[in-house]
Design a protein around this motif. Structure first.
Motif, PDB file in Angstrom:
ATOM      1  N   GLN A 183     -40.807  -2.918  34.930  1.00  0.00           N
ATOM      2  CA  GLN A 183     -41.356  -1.601  35.246  1.00  0.00           C
ATOM      3  C   GLN A 183     -42.052  -1.599  36.603  1.00  0.00           C
ATOM      4  O   GLN A 183     -41.971  -0.620  37.354  1.00  0.00           O
ATOM      5  CB  GLN A 183     -42.342  -1.162  34.151  1.00  0.00           C
ATOM      6  N   SER A 184     -42.745  -2.690  36.936  1.00  0.00           N
ATOM      7  CA  SER A 184     -43.470  -2.763  38.201  1.00  0.00           C
ATOM      8  C   SER A 184     -42.534  -2.663  39.397  1.00  0.00           C
ATOM      9  O   SER A 184     -42.910  -2.123  40.446  1.00  0.00           O
ATOM     10  CB  SER A 184     -44.266  -4.080  38.277  1.00  0.00           C
ATOM     11  N   PHE A 185     -41.312  -3.177  39.268  1.00  0.00           N
ATOM     12  CA  PHE A 185     -40.357  -3.114  40.367  1.00  0.00           C
ATOM     13  C   PHE A 185     -39.456  -1.880  40.274  1.00  0.00           C
ATOM     14  O   PHE A 185     -39.061  -1.317  41.304  1.00  0.00           O
ATOM     15  CB  PHE A 185     -39.488  -4.376  40.389  1.00  0.00           C
ATOM     16  N   ALA A 186     -39.119  -1.463  39.052  1.00  0.00           N
ATOM     17  CA  ALA A 186     -38.174  -0.352  38.897  1.00  0.00           C
ATOM     18  C   ALA A 186     -38.789   0.992  39.261  1.00  0.00           C
ATOM     19  O   ALA A 186     -38.130   1.828  39.884  1.00  0.00           O
ATOM     20  CB  ALA A 186     -37.645  -0.318  37.460  1.00  0.00           C
ATOM     21  N   LEU A 187     -40.045   1.226  38.901  1.00  0.00           N
ATOM     22  CA  LEU A 187     -40.651   2.536  39.136  1.00  0.00           C
ATOM     23  C   LEU A 187     -40.713   2.908  40.624  1.00  0.00           C
ATOM     24  O   LEU A 187     -40.344   4.035  40.994  1.00  0.00           O
ATOM     25  CB  LEU A 187     -42.045   2.579  38.498  1.00  0.00           C
ATOM     26  N   PRO A 188     -41.173   2.008  41.524  1.00  0.00           N
ATOM     27  CA  PRO A 188     -41.168   2.393  42.947  1.00  0.00           C
ATOM     28  C   PRO A 188     -39.759   2.640  43.488  1.00  0.00           C
ATOM     29  O   PRO A 188     -39.566   3.527  44.328  1.00  0.00           O
ATOM     30  CB  PRO A 188     -41.823   1.183  43.637  1.00  0.00           C
ATOM     31  N   LEU A 189     -38.786   1.867  43.019  1.00  0.00           N
ATOM     32  CA  LEU A 189     -37.410   2.069  43.485  1.00  0.00           C
ATOM     33  C   LEU A 189     -36.869   3.416  43.014  1.00  0.00           C
ATOM     34  O   LEU A 189     -36.200   4.136  43.769  1.00  0.00           O
ATOM     35  CB  LEU A 189     -36.522   0.930  42.976  1.00  0.00           C
ATOM     36  N   LYS A 190     -37.163   3.774  41.774  1.00  0.00           N
ATOM     37  CA  LYS A 190     -36.716   5.067  41.254  1.00  0.00           C
ATOM     38  C   LYS A 190     -37.422   6.212  41.973  1.00  0.00           C
ATOM     39  O   LYS A 190     -36.830   7.262  42.212  1.00  0.00           O
ATOM     40  CB  LYS A 190     -36.962   5.140  39.749  1.00  0.00           C
TER      41      LYS A 190
END
Length: 231
Positions: A183-190
């Motif tokens: 979640q820590s990496f996916a949320l900023p990318l999304k």
């Protein structure tokens, strides 16, 4: 009149060329600002995690029951200790490096390799410990009781850690850590308009399989594409 008209047309043409160049430059700049590089976003997320220092993925309570026996002068003494303890399962983000992140552009996949899971503790509350003995002369007239208590405390701490390292709690802690890091990496990318697939594993686990081709369900067009400047 004609020279004046030609001059005016020249000025208008030059203005049109300058305006077109500025528009193209602005579109390219907006594309860079509005469509940031995934690796840059992932690196920023990495620095954010390192600033957090550690992640506590799981906190679990265990109870150790151990018994020690001592024989001296033909006599024997026995004492049993019941020791509850708490163990924390943590990930040290300070050990993460840029090389632990790999972005697969064609598959829209980010691979993250975490350092091995750490066990902290056990944290023991002496007020909750209980000791029982079988009585006997050896306990009353020698220091056997202190020796047995020391051996029991050492054995109980080892037993608590043994329980904490069992496959079931270790897997639960790893899964919890993986979900949090994903979640820590996916949320900023999304948030940047990407639709990534983030995979997380620990360094002491098998390597990732080769990422398969990935087609985003919804991918916004860039500014250059909208203005027809990407041809």
């Amino acid at each position: 009149m004609r020279p004046l008209l030609k001059g005016l047309l020249g000025v208008l043409l030059a203005f049109a060329l300058i305006a077109g160049g500025l528009a193209l430059f602005g579109a390219r700049l907006a594309h860079r600002v509005w469509s940031p590089d995934p690796e840059t976003i992932a690196s920023a997320s990495l620095e954010g995690l390192k600033a957090e220092n550690r992640l506590t993925a799981l906190v679990a309570n265990y109870v150790a029951v151990v018994t020690s026996t001592q024989q001296r002068f033909g006599l024997s003494a026995q004492r049993t200790l019941i020791m509850p303890g708490r163990v924390r399962y943590e990930v040290d983000f300070g050990r993460l490096k840029t090389g632990d992140l790999v972005w697969h552009k064609d598959a829209h996949t980010l691979d993250v390799v975490l350092p091995p899971l750490m066990l902290e503790g056990p944290d023991v509350d002496p007020a909750r410990m209980r000791a029982y003995d079988g009585g006997g002369l050896l306990l009353h007239f020698t220091d056997s009781g202190e020796a047995l208590d020391g051996a029991n405390r050492k054995a109980a701490q080892a037993e608590l850690l043994r329980q904490a390292r069992e496959p079931v709690p270790m897997n639960i802690a790893r899964d919890a850590a993986r979900r949090a890091v994903e979640q820590s990496f996916a949320l900023p990318l999304k948030a940047a308009g990407l639709d990534p697939h983030v995979r997380v594993r620990f360094a002491d686990e098998p390597d990732f399989p080769k990422p398969s081709s990935f087609v985003p369900m919804d991918h916004s067009r860039s500014v250059a594409e909208v203005l027809g400047l990407s041809r």
